[in-house]
Design a protein around this motif. Structure first.
Motif, short mmCIF file in Angstrom:
data_model
loop_
_atom_site.label_atom_id
_atom_site.label_comp_id
_atom_site.label_asym_id
_atom_site.label_seq_id
_atom_site.Cartn_x
_atom_site.Cartn_y
_atom_site.Cartn_z
N GLY A 67 0.79 -1.22 0.00
CA GLY A 67 0.00 0.00 0.00
C GLY A 67 0.82 1.27 0.00
O GLY A 67 0.27 2.37 -0.11
N VAL A 68 2.14 1.15 0.15
CA VAL A 68 3.01 2.33 0.18
C VAL A 68 3.91 2.37 -1.06
O VAL A 68 4.00 3.37 -1.75
CB VAL A 68 3.86 2.36 1.46
CG1 VAL A 68 4.82 3.55 1.43
CG2 VAL A 68 2.96 2.40 2.69
N GLY A 69 4.58 1.25 -1.34
CA GLY A 69 5.45 1.18 -2.50
C GLY A 69 6.77 0.51 -2.18
O GLY A 69 6.96 -0.07 -1.11
N THR A 70 7.68 0.59 -3.12
CA THR A 70 8.99 -0.05 -2.99
C THR A 70 10.06 1.03 -2.88
O THR A 70 10.17 1.88 -3.76
CB THR A 70 9.28 -0.96 -4.19
OG1 THR A 70 8.27 -1.98 -4.27
CG2 THR A 70 10.64 -1.63 -4.06
N ARG A 71 10.82 0.96 -1.81
CA ARG A 71 11.82 1.98 -1.54
C ARG A 71 13.23 1.40 -1.60
O ARG A 71 13.46 0.25 -1.23
CB ARG A 71 11.59 2.59 -0.16
CG ARG A 71 12.51 3.77 0.16
CD ARG A 71 12.10 4.49 1.42
NE ARG A 71 12.27 3.66 2.61
CZ ARG A 71 12.09 4.11 3.85
NH1 ARG A 71 11.69 5.36 4.05
NH2 ARG A 71 12.28 3.31 4.87
N VAL A 72 14.17 2.23 -2.04
CA VAL A 72 15.58 1.82 -2.09
C VAL A 72 16.16 1.95 -0.68
O VAL A 72 16.09 3.02 -0.07
CB VAL A 72 16.37 2.71 -3.07
CG1 VAL A 72 17.84 2.31 -3.08
CG2 VAL A 72 15.77 2.62 -4.47
N ARG A 73 16.73 0.86 -0.19
CA ARG A 73 17.34 0.88 1.14
C ARG A 73 18.68 1.60 1.11
O ARG A 73 19.39 1.57 0.11
CB ARG A 73 17.55 -0.53 1.68
CG ARG A 73 16.28 -1.29 1.98
CD ARG A 73 16.60 -2.59 2.70
NE ARG A 73 16.95 -2.35 4.09
CZ ARG A 73 17.95 -2.94 4.73
NH1 ARG A 73 18.72 -3.80 4.10
NH2 ARG A 73 18.19 -2.68 5.99
N ASP A 74 19.03 2.20 2.22
CA ASP A 74 20.35 2.81 2.37
C ASP A 74 21.31 1.69 2.77
O ASP A 74 21.58 1.45 3.95
CB ASP A 74 20.30 3.89 3.45
CG ASP A 74 21.61 4.66 3.57
OD1 ASP A 74 22.60 4.22 2.97
OD2 ASP A 74 21.63 5.69 4.28
N PHE A 75 21.82 0.97 1.75
CA PHE A 75 22.62 -0.22 2.04
C PHE A 75 23.93 0.12 2.75
O PHE A 75 24.45 -0.67 3.53
CB PHE A 75 22.90 -1.03 0.76
CG PHE A 75 23.81 -0.35 -0.22
CD1 PHE A 75 25.18 -0.49 -0.12
CD2 PHE A 75 23.30 0.42 -1.24
CE1 PHE A 75 26.02 0.13 -1.02
CE2 PHE A 75 24.13 1.04 -2.14
CZ PHE A 75 25.50 0.90 -2.04
N ALA A 76 24.46 1.33 2.50
CA ALA A 76 25.71 1.72 3.16
C ALA A 76 25.51 1.87 4.66
O ALA A 76 26.43 1.67 5.46
CB ALA A 76 26.24 3.01 2.56
N ARG A 77 24.28 2.20 5.05
CA ARG A 77 23.99 2.39 6.47
C ARG A 77 23.44 1.13 7.12
O ARG A 77 23.80 0.82 8.27
CB ARG A 77 22.97 3.52 6.62
CG ARG A 77 22.63 3.87 8.08
CD ARG A 77 21.65 5.01 8.14
NE ARG A 77 21.28 5.33 9.52
CZ ARG A 77 20.29 6.16 9.85
NH1 ARG A 77 19.57 6.76 8.90
NH2 ARG A 77 20.01 6.39 11.12
N PHE A 78 22.59 0.40 6.41
CA PHE A 78 21.90 -0.73 7.02
C PHE A 78 22.31 -2.09 6.45
O PHE A 78 21.92 -3.12 6.99
CB PHE A 78 20.38 -0.58 6.83
CG PHE A 78 19.82 0.66 7.47
CD1 PHE A 78 19.78 0.79 8.85
CD2 PHE A 78 19.33 1.70 6.70
CE1 PHE A 78 19.26 1.93 9.45
CE2 PHE A 78 18.80 2.85 7.28
CZ PHE A 78 18.78 2.96 8.65
N GLY A 79 23.09 -2.10 5.37
CA GLY A 79 23.44 -3.37 4.74
C GLY A 79 24.47 -4.16 5.52
O GLY A 79 25.15 -3.64 6.40
N GLY A 80 24.58 -5.43 5.16
CA GLY A 80 25.54 -6.31 5.81
C GLY A 80 26.61 -6.78 4.84
O GLY A 80 26.60 -6.44 3.65
N ALA A 81 27.54 -7.58 5.35
CA ALA A 81 28.65 -8.05 4.53
C ALA A 81 28.21 -8.96 3.39
O ALA A 81 28.94 -9.16 2.43
CB ALA A 81 29.66 -8.80 5.40
N ASP A 82 26.97 -9.48 3.47
CA ASP A 82 26.46 -10.33 2.41
C ASP A 82 26.29 -9.57 1.09
O ASP A 82 26.16 -10.17 0.03
CB ASP A 82 25.14 -10.97 2.81
CG ASP A 82 24.10 -9.94 3.26
OD1 ASP A 82 24.48 -9.01 4.00
OD2 ASP A 82 22.93 -10.07 2.88
N LEU A 83 26.31 -8.24 1.16
CA LEU A 83 26.21 -7.43 -0.05
C LEU A 83 27.53 -7.32 -0.81
O LEU A 83 27.56 -6.90 -1.96
CB LEU A 83 25.75 -6.01 0.30
CG LEU A 83 24.29 -5.81 0.69
CD1 LEU A 83 24.06 -4.37 1.14
CD2 LEU A 83 23.37 -6.13 -0.47
#
Length: 228
Positions: A67-83
């Motif tokens: 109901g809101v949409g798809t947002r780009v995550r701030d991977f540099a802030r919240f991402g893990g080493a799996d990226l």
């Protein structure tokens, strides 16, 4: 021989979206356009788009709220080493930063292993080191070398070191073939690593750290030359 994997339209779309996110076309924190408009823009069906979204959500680059949409995550802030494998494929400059962590973590692991390794683990290290010298071809030597480092991590008795070791190896897996330089000569690869294993076997933590630092610095230099 194994058949080469074939790219599907979902694979291609996932790659396009990933690049658009990592290059900032879709900046962190922004919402993607409505699905219908985005699907039309990429020339795909909404079903294909949803499949690609699912992969990128799992990868940690997108988040979808009903109901809101798809947002780009701030991977540099919240991402893990799996990226990291994904980021390396996007920009090989990440390799230098990975190697910096590899040096510090690898030296600490060798130091801890020298203090904590059991007799069985020391014997395992010796056998794995011998496998490096016996391996034929750069790829096989490289893989044998990796197993020694996994064994060093296990010898610390701390499972987190094992996971960190796996993470670092997985991070540069996408460009591993370009990093084979230190492993083209099995005897030389064995000689570089022998000092680390010998210090661990002797229980000399200081010598193990120094040997690991020397090994990691030298192999890093050779590998980076292969990327130029």
């Amino acid at each position: 021989m194994e058949a080469l994997p074939r790219e599907t339209i979902v694979d291609v779309l996932e790659g396009r979206l990933r690049e658009d996110i990592l290059t900032g076309r879709h900046p962190a924190g922004s919402y993607l356009p409505p699905e219908r408009r985005l699907a039309d823009g990429y020339g795909v069906t909404r079903t294909t788009l949803k499949h690609a979204f699912g992969r990128l959500v799992q990868a940690g680059l997108l988040e979808t709220r009903h109901g809101v949409g798809t947002r780009v995550r701030d991977f540099a802030r919240f991402g893990g080493a799996d990226l990291l494998p994904m980021l390396v494929r996007h920009d090989a400059a990440w390799i230098r930063e990975i190697f910096e962590v590899r040096r510090s973590i690898g030296a600490l692991i060798a130091e801890r292993a020298a203090v904590r390794a059991t007799a069985e683990q020391r014997a395992d290290l010796a056998a794995l080191l011998a496998a490096v010298r016996a391996a034929e071809g750069g790829d096989a030597v490289q893989l044998a070398d990796i197993e020694v480092h996994r064994a060093l991590a296990r010898a610390t008795g701390n499972r987190v070191y094992g996971l960190l070791t796996n993470t670092l190896f997985n991070a540069y897996l996408p460009v591993r073939a370009a990093l084979v330089g230190p492993f083209t000569d099995a005897a030389a690869a064995h000689a570089r690593l022998e000092a680390v294993v010998a210090a661990v076997d002797a229980g000399d933590a200081g010598a193990a750290r120094r040997a690991a630092e020397a090994y990691l610095t030298e192999t890093e230099r050779i590998m980076l030359e292969g990327l130029v």
